[in-house]
Design a protein around this motif. Sequence first.
Motif, PDB file in Angstrom:
ATOM      1  N   ARG A  69       0.797  -1.246   0.093  1.00  0.00           N
ATOM      2  CA  ARG A  69       0.101  -0.119   0.079  1.00  0.00           C
ATOM      3  C   ARG A  69       0.938   1.179   0.157  1.00  0.00           C
ATOM      4  N   THR A  70       2.071   1.115   0.520  1.00  0.00           N
ATOM      5  CA  THR A  70       3.120   2.259   0.510  1.00  0.00           C
ATOM      6  C   THR A  70       4.204   1.951  -0.043  1.00  0.00           C
ATOM      7  N   GLY A  71       4.725   3.015  -0.881  1.00  0.00           N
ATOM      8  CA  GLY A  71       5.960   2.555  -1.404  1.00  0.00           C
ATOM      9  C   GLY A  71       6.904   3.782  -2.132  1.00  0.00           C
ATOM     10  N   HIS A  72       7.948   3.522  -2.913  1.00  0.00           N
ATOM     11  CA  HIS A  72       8.398   4.590  -3.625  1.00  0.00           C
ATOM     12  C   HIS A  72       8.362   4.254  -5.030  1.00  0.00           C
TER      13      HIS A  72
ATOM     14  N   PRO B  39       8.941  15.763  -4.751  1.00  0.00           N
ATOM     15  CA  PRO B  39       9.669  16.641  -4.101  1.00  0.00           C
ATOM     16  C   PRO B  39       8.993  17.864  -4.344  1.00  0.00           C
ATOM     17  N   THR B  40       7.972  18.183  -5.209  1.00  0.00           N
ATOM     18  CA  THR B  40       7.315  19.750  -5.636  1.00  0.00           C
ATOM     19  C   THR B  40       6.086  19.777  -4.954  1.00  0.00           C
ATOM     20  N   LEU B  41       5.411  18.341  -5.000  1.00  0.00           N
ATOM     21  CA  LEU B  41       4.027  18.643  -4.619  1.00  0.00           C
ATOM     22  C   LEU B  41       3.338  17.352  -4.062  1.00  0.00           C
ATOM     23  N   CYS B  42       2.340  17.149  -3.425  1.00  0.00           N
ATOM     24  CA  CYS B  42       1.477  15.993  -3.030  1.00  0.00           C
ATOM     25  C   CYS B  42       0.022  16.158  -3.478  1.00  0.00           C
ATOM     26  N   VAL B  43      -0.431  15.023  -4.175  1.00  0.00           N
ATOM     27  CA  VAL B  43      -1.700  14.873  -4.764  1.00  0.00           C
ATOM     28  C   VAL B  43      -2.301  13.774  -4.372  1.00  0.00           C
ATOM     29  N   ASP B  44      -3.690  13.890  -4.028  1.00  0.00           N
ATOM     30  CA  ASP B  44      -4.555  13.021  -3.521  1.00  0.00           C
ATOM     31  C   ASP B  44      -5.653  12.766  -4.380  1.00  0.00           C
ATOM     32  N   PHE B  45      -5.864  11.451  -4.748  1.00  0.00           N
ATOM     33  CA  PHE B  45      -6.930  11.270  -5.647  1.00  0.00           C
ATOM     34  C   PHE B  45      -7.701  10.076  -5.440  1.00  0.00           C
ATOM     35  N   ASP B  46      -8.999   9.730  -5.569  1.00  0.00           N
ATOM     36  CA  ASP B  46      -9.775   8.788  -5.590  1.00  0.00           C
ATOM     37  C   ASP B  46     -10.096   8.088  -6.891  1.00  0.00           C
ATOM     38  N   PHE B  47     -10.333   6.972  -7.003  1.00  0.00           N
ATOM     39  CA  PHE B  47     -10.650   6.090  -8.083  1.00  0.00           C
ATOM     40  C   PHE B  47     -11.868   6.180  -8.480  1.00  0.00           C
ATOM     41  N   GLY B  48     -12.401   6.385  -9.916  1.00  0.00           N
ATOM     42  CA  GLY B  48     -13.591   6.327 -10.405  1.00  0.00           C
ATOM     43  C   GLY B  48     -13.803   4.778 -10.804  1.00  0.00           C
ATOM     44  N   PRO B  49     -14.857   4.645 -11.645  1.00  0.00           N
ATOM     45  CA  PRO B  49     -15.082   3.277 -12.284  1.00  0.00           C
ATOM     46  C   PRO B  49     -14.046   2.886 -13.270  1.00  0.00           C
TER      47      PRO B  49
ATOM     48  N   HIS C 123      -4.988   4.226   0.024  1.00  0.00           N
ATOM     49  CA  HIS C 123      -5.704   4.344   1.119  1.00  0.00           C
ATOM     50  C   HIS C 123      -7.316   4.318   0.746  1.00  0.00           C
ATOM     51  N   GLY C 124      -8.248   3.422   1.386  1.00  0.00           N
ATOM     52  CA  GLY C 124      -9.637   3.204   0.858  1.00  0.00           C
ATOM     53  C   GLY C 124      -9.565   3.158  -0.519  1.00  0.00           C
ATOM     54  N   VAL C 125     -10.412   4.272  -1.265  1.00  0.00           N
ATOM     55  CA  VAL C 125     -10.540   4.096  -2.739  1.00  0.00           C
ATOM     56  C   VAL C 125      -9.657   5.032  -3.504  1.00  0.00           C
ATOM     57  N   GLY C 126      -8.455   5.575  -2.779  1.00  0.00           N
ATOM     58  CA  GLY C 126      -7.687   6.500  -3.171  1.00  0.00           C
ATOM     59  C   GLY C 126      -6.013   6.156  -3.286  1.00  0.00           C
ATOM     60  N   CYS C 127      -5.518   7.271  -3.325  1.00  0.00           N
ATOM     61  CA  CYS C 127      -3.951   7.116  -3.502  1.00  0.00           C
ATOM     62  C   CYS C 127      -3.478   8.660  -3.199  1.00  0.00           C
ATOM     63  N   SER C 128      -2.527   8.710  -2.494  1.00  0.00           N
ATOM     64  CA  SER C 128      -1.749   9.926  -2.376  1.00  0.00           C
ATOM     65  C   SER C 128      -0.406   9.624  -2.912  1.00  0.00           C
ATOM     66  N   VAL C 129       0.127  10.546  -3.708  1.00  0.00           N
ATOM     67  CA  VAL C 129       1.366  10.654  -4.102  1.00  0.00           C
ATOM     68  C   VAL C 129       2.134  11.903  -3.829  1.00  0.00           C
ATOM     69  N   GLU C 130       3.230  11.853  -3.301  1.00  0.00           N
ATOM     70  CA  GLU C 130       4.121  12.804  -2.918  1.00  0.00           C
ATOM     71  C   GLU C 130       5.645  12.903  -3.629  1.00  0.00           C
TER      72      GLU C 130
END
Length: 158
Positions: free
Chosen positions: A48-51, A70-80, A61-68
């Motif tokens: 679930r966590t890695g590089h 060096p310049t930003l962090c983005v969280d998104f949930d998956f759709g169909p 996490h749940g139905v989504g993913c957070s990617v970090e």
Amino acid sequence: MNEVNQETVMLHLVCRYIATTTRLATQLRGELGVHDLLGAVNNRVFPRTGHLKDGASYHFHGVGCSVETPTLCVDFDFGPNGRVDGFDAWRLRAFAEQSPDDSQFHDLKVVEAALRDLETRGIVKKLGWAPSPHLYYLSDSVECSQSGQPGFLQQKIS
């Protein structure tokens, strides 16, 4: 800020968010070797966590993913079918907070109101699709370029 300008700026934010989530999901799919990221992580095909190779880190996490990166962090949930072009006010605000150019969208209430306005105008729609029924999507009349620029498609006359 007038209503038309606010709408345009909000649509640019949405398109930049979609371009970023699409790029990151493509990178994850390529490096992890699967198209169905959510299914694979739920079946423990990879942790679930890695590089990633470029040093970015990911956390499913749940139905989504957070990617970090060096310049930003983005969280998104998956759709169909693994779609990553859905968005909600919370994710857009978090994305906007990372850029001083988007300071007008650092307030969640402002983002919620802007999304409601775009929904009223038919530019975005909440479709209620599983696994993330809370997400909005662009209407069929709007497309975003890979660089995150919005455009309106001309309606075909039959």
